[in-house]
Design a protein around this motif. Structure first.
Motif, PDB file in Angstrom:
ATOM      1  N   ASN A  75      78.731   9.488 -22.927  1.00  0.00           N
ATOM      2  CA  ASN A  75      80.092   9.958 -22.698  1.00  0.00           C
ATOM      3  C   ASN A  75      80.231  10.558 -21.304  1.00  0.00           C
ATOM      4  OD1 ASN A  75      81.226   9.683 -25.609  1.00  0.00           O
ATOM      5  ND2 ASN A  75      79.224  10.671 -25.836  1.00  0.00           N
ATOM      6  N   ASP A  88      89.067   5.415 -22.028  1.00  0.00           N
ATOM      7  CA  ASP A  88      88.659   6.548 -22.861  1.00  0.00           C
ATOM      8  C   ASP A  88      87.148   6.679 -22.776  1.00  0.00           C
ATOM      9  OD1 ASP A  88      88.259   8.526 -24.691  1.00  0.00           O
ATOM     10  OD2 ASP A  88      88.946   7.388 -26.431  1.00  0.00           O
ATOM     11  N   LYS A  91      85.015   7.720 -25.986  1.00  0.00           N
ATOM     12  CA  LYS A  91      85.224   7.031 -27.267  1.00  0.00           C
ATOM     13  C   LYS A  91      83.906   6.797 -27.997  1.00  0.00           C
ATOM     14  CE  LYS A  91      85.155   2.169 -25.729  1.00  0.00           C
ATOM     15  NZ  LYS A  91      85.946   0.925 -25.613  1.00  0.00           N
ATOM     16  N   TYR A  92      82.802   6.735 -27.231  1.00  0.00           N
ATOM     17  CA  TYR A  92      81.508   6.460 -27.854  1.00  0.00           C
ATOM     18  C   TYR A  92      81.131   7.563 -28.831  1.00  0.00           C
ATOM     19  CZ  TYR A  92      81.826   4.099 -23.358  1.00  0.00           C
ATOM     20  OH  TYR A  92      82.288   3.407 -22.270  1.00  0.00           O
ATOM     21  N   ASN A  94      83.200   9.562 -30.391  1.00  0.00           N
ATOM     22  CA  ASN A  94      84.115   9.545 -31.530  1.00  0.00           C
ATOM     23  C   ASN A  94      83.770   8.418 -32.506  1.00  0.00           C
ATOM     24  OD1 ASN A  94      85.552  11.728 -30.456  1.00  0.00           O
ATOM     25  ND2 ASN A  94      86.840  10.369 -29.222  1.00  0.00           N
ATOM     26  N   LYS A 351      93.371   5.672 -27.170  1.00  0.00           N
ATOM     27  CA  LYS A 351      92.574   6.419 -28.136  1.00  0.00           C
ATOM     28  C   LYS A 351      92.713   5.848 -29.546  1.00  0.00           C
ATOM     29  CE  LYS A 351      92.581  10.708 -25.480  1.00  0.00           C
ATOM     30  NZ  LYS A 351      91.185  10.529 -25.044  1.00  0.00           N
ATOM     31  N   ASN A 353      92.349   2.940 -30.414  1.00  0.00           N
ATOM     32  CA  ASN A 353      91.336   1.901 -30.626  1.00  0.00           C
ATOM     33  C   ASN A 353      90.098   2.440 -31.329  1.00  0.00           C
ATOM     34  OD1 ASN A 353      93.181   0.713 -28.903  1.00  0.00           O
ATOM     35  ND2 ASN A 353      91.650  -0.321 -27.655  1.00  0.00           N
ATOM     36  N   THR A 354      89.805   3.716 -31.088  1.00  0.00           N
ATOM     37  CA  THR A 354      88.536   4.275 -31.544  1.00  0.00           C
ATOM     38  C   THR A 354      88.355   4.158 -33.056  1.00  0.00           C
ATOM     39  OG1 THR A 354      88.527   5.825 -29.691  1.00  0.00           O
ATOM     40  CG2 THR A 354      87.108   6.351 -31.566  1.00  0.00           C
TER      41      THR A 354
END
Length: 366
Positions: A75, A88, A91-92, A94, A351, A353-354
């Motif tokens: 991140n 983002d 995102k990893y 999350n 966000k 997409n996460t």
């Protein structure tokens, strides 16, 4: 790489102090010596590091319970600078938390590969040198960060991406052992061995291919790139390599529009905001059935989520359900053909997409 980052910071601070002290005690023009030192020291430490760093064998000493590859340092948190870009960069974390909330099995935590290993796999020395300068990095990440010290960008931006690149290579080895693996980052498909762009610095896809060829003796590798953007980085690397078969679905009206790189593509399908879920899945199934041959030995699946509706850079209209169905179809075909598959997360610029990514991965874990 931690030693390299330390040296980078040391010489950056030393050159700044030299400029200040010379300017104060000698003359204003004398402070230019500090600036000159700042410009030339990367040549010195790059040459030293390239000579001293050895190639290392890629070994997984303890096999994880599930072949998911993740490190907290994937991140990117560069004092808030990352918020200037639509990507983002956290995102990893999350996605990982979402997976861990329902699956407690142990994943694999990668370490950063040595410079010698990257050079052995083909990364350009000249490209690595240029990345010492923030003015050049600015062109790759499309942010005006040229005023920041290169050492700061290395520790806050380049090192996380290099760790994720190392994770892609470790994940490839895991996929050979387990039949499948997912790196919760990577997929820097605009980067080549000699350059980058589009927020892609290190060419992890090309490096994985070269690892499979040089270290695992594989000869027929297929790249299935379903990110909304053309994978022009690795395509440039394999323009003259017929052993790498490239299937690339992307919106040809958006970045990068690299017509030279297009010549490396074996199967292309245009996707845009008029493409429905049904049309998209049908095209994927049809082309995988047609192009996945029994003699193919490995699949690199670049699973960008920027094809989802609302993504500001993808300009596509696929639903979260369509994204999950897409990943399911690709994995089913890999399993049907008994070809090991490595999945990389690649692009995705909203966000929303996460959650869809996490749900899709959860459905893929047996």
């Amino acid at each position: 790489m931690q030693l390299y980052t330390f040296l980078d910071w040391f010489f950056t601070i030393a050159s700044a102090l030299m400029a200040i002290l010379l300017g104060y005690y000698v003359s204003g023009s004398a402070c230019l010596l500090g600036l000159l030192f700042y410009l030339i020291y990367p040549f010195i430490i790059e040459c030293s590091y390239n000579i001293l760093s050895e190639q290392e064998e890629i070994i997984i000493r303890k096999m994880p319970e599930i072949p998911i590859v993740y490190h907290e340092n994937y991140n990117i948190t560069a004092c808030g600078i990352e918020k200037w870009h639509p990507f983002d960069s956290c995102k990893y974390r999350n996605v990982y938390k979402q997976i861990r909330s329902r699956i407690k099995a142990q994943h694999f935590t990668p370490s950063m590969l040595s410079r010698g290993t990257l050079l052995y796999l083909g990364l350009s020395r000249w490209y690595l040198l240029k990345m010492c300068y923030s003015a050049y990095i600015s062109t790759l990440i499309e942010l005006p960060v040229f005023f920041l010290p290169g050492a700061f960008l290395r520790s806050s931006l380049l090192d996380p991406m290099l760790l994720a690149t190392s994770g892609s290579i470790y994940a490839a080895k895991l996929a050979l052992e387990k039949g499948w693996a997912i790196n919760l980052s990577g997929g820097y498909h605009h980067a080549s061995l000699n350059g980058g762009g589009g927020f892609c610095i290190y060419p992890d896809i090309t490096l994985v291919v070269n690892y499979l060829k040089k270290c695992q003796n594989l000869n027929k590798i297929v790249i299935v790139d379903l990110d909304a953007h053309q994978g022009n980085g690795y395509e440039r690397d394999f323009l003259q390599d017929s052993s790498v078969y490239i299937i690339d679905f992307y919106n040809s009206y958006i970045y990068p529009g690299d017509h030279e790189a297009e010549q490396a593509i074996n199967c292309f399908e245009h996707v845009d905001r008029n493409t429905t879920d049904e049309q998209y899945i049908t095209r994927i199934q049809r082309n995988l059935e047609k192009h996945l041959q029994d003699d193919m030995e490995f699949i690199i699946y670049n699973a960008g989520s920027d094809i989802m509706a609302g993504d500001p850079l993808g300009n596509c209209c696929i639903s979260p359900a369509g994204l999950q169905k897409r990943d399911e179809v690709v994995f089913k075909w890999a399993n049907h053909k008994k070809i090991p598959i490595l999945m990389l997360l690649s692009g995705g610029y909203q966000k929303e997409n996460t959650y869809a990514i996490g749900e899709s991965i959860l459905q893929l874990i047996p």
